[in-house]
Design an enzyme around this catalytic site. Structure first.
Site, PDB file in Angstrom:
ATOM      1  CB  ILE A  88      -0.933   0.023   1.230  1.00  0.00           C
ATOM      2  CG1 ILE A  88      -1.760  -1.257   1.293  1.00  0.00           C
ATOM      3  CG2 ILE A  88      -1.845   1.245   1.178  1.00  0.00           C
ATOM      4  CD1 ILE A  88      -2.671  -1.487   0.115  1.00  0.00           C
ATOM      5  CE  LYS A  91      -0.384  13.319   0.105  1.00  0.00           C
ATOM      6  NZ  LYS A  91       0.061  14.433  -0.769  1.00  0.00           N
ATOM      7  CB  CYS A 188      10.290   8.422  -1.197  1.00  0.00           C
ATOM      8  SG  CYS A 188       8.709   8.154  -2.028  1.00  0.00           S
ATOM      9  CG  ASP A 195      11.861   6.576   3.061  1.00  0.00           C
ATOM     10  OD1 ASP A 195      11.080   7.429   3.513  1.00  0.00           O
ATOM     11  OD2 ASP A 195      11.729   6.058   1.937  1.00  0.00           O
ATOM     12  CD  GLU A 228       6.527  -1.590   2.058  1.00  0.00           C
ATOM     13  OE1 GLU A 228       5.373  -1.309   2.356  1.00  0.00           O
ATOM     14  OE2 GLU A 228       7.280  -0.787   1.445  1.00  0.00           O
ATOM     15  N   GLY A 257       4.249  11.286   8.906  1.00  0.00           N
ATOM     16  CA  GLY A 257       2.803  11.443   8.851  1.00  0.00           C
ATOM     17  C   GLY A 257       2.063  10.515   9.789  1.00  0.00           C
TER      18      GLY A 257
END
Length: 280
Positions: A88, A91, A188, A195, A228, A257
């Site tokens: 998924i 954001k 990202c 990250d 991942e 977030g």
């Protein structure tokens, strides 16, 4: 018809775009991204996975309204199976969770049922959900297991992934050890934003050279890939270059977030404790 790449699919998502938050429950906000393209790079598919594992998401900005309009706030943990066909996009997950903020529900179980149904449909496999109240006394922060590599005095020149850095110490024989580092950083795949993460490597087999392992982990510093996918790349690179008999790799990434993502991959363990780190 030519299939879309993971990067082009992600570019079509809301990631990196200015997006108003929706306060009315909306499961269509979830944006699944196929795992397989990146796994093609690593040489396996759902029928030949070299590991088992989970992607564990911790959500700290979770709220909804009860039947009387009173806000409810909790911490939620979502466990996505590594053999699900989709991950998924982060954001979209945040926007989805925020869509609960202004919606009334009869009970917590109704909210959890929505989460399980919606997230399982999006990723293509059954998702587990654990909800924790904010007043529960429990130890949430832990130390990573094993020996830390970060104080090794090494010279680093590679900041793009370089599997050939991984070597074994031929004269050391076989060992069983757990190693960790807080120096994992990737970017990202779409936005290029950093990250930050901590990583644990537990293995049995020929002794992996510690200095070169740290250099390899640091070589992710300018690499663009989702959390991942980075963990799966570390796992497959170590298996190919060092050929351990058993291997576990997991990472705890710093939240953004209100969400942190913690992928876990292993070919010999199915029970694990990955307590939050200090910077989470």
């Amino acid at each position: 018809m030519k299939s879309k790449s993971a990067s082009s699919t992600a570019n079509e998502s809301l990631l990196g775009k200015s997006t108003p938050y929706c306060a009315a429950y909306d499961p269509t906000l979830l944006f699944p991204i196929p795992r397989q393209e990146k796994r093609d790079e690593l040489g396996f598919d759902l029928n030949s996975m070299p590991f088992q594992g989970l992607d564990i998401w911790s959500a700290f900005e979770v709220s909804w309204l009860n039947a009387k309009g009173k806000p409810i706030a909790v911490i939620a943990e979502f466990a996505f199976p590594a053999d699900s066909p989709n991950l998924i996009e982060s954001k979209s997950f945040k926007l989805y969770l925020n869509s609960f903020n202004g919606t009334r529900f009869e009970s917590m179980q109704q909210v959890v049922d929505h989460w399980i149904e919606d997230l399982s449909a999006a990723c293509g496999a059954e998702v587990a959900v654990d909800v924790r109240g904010l007043d529960i006394e429990e130890t949430l922060i832990g130390r990573l297991p094993g020996d830390n590599l970060d104080e090794l005095d090494i010279e680093v020149n590679d900041y793009q992934v370089k599997p050939e850095l991984l070597t074994v110490d031929d004269d050391a024989g076989e060992v069983e050890e757990t190693l960790n580092s807080h120096l994992l950083k990737s970017n990202c795949l779409v936005t290029g934003q950093p990250d930050w993460g901590s990583i644990v490597i537990r293995y049995q087999g020929p002794k992996i050279n510690h200095e070169n392992l740290l250099k390899y982990l640091i070589s992710f510093r300018e690499h663009n890939e989702f959390h991942e996918q980075c963990v799966e790349r570390v796992f497959t690179d170590i298996m190919r270059q060092c050929q351990p008999n058993a291997l576990t790799v997991y990472a705890r990434y710093v939240r953004r977030g209100g969400l942190d993502i913690n992928p876990y991959r292993s070919n010999f363990e199915d029970e694990f404790d990955i307590s939050r780190t200090l910077r989470q």
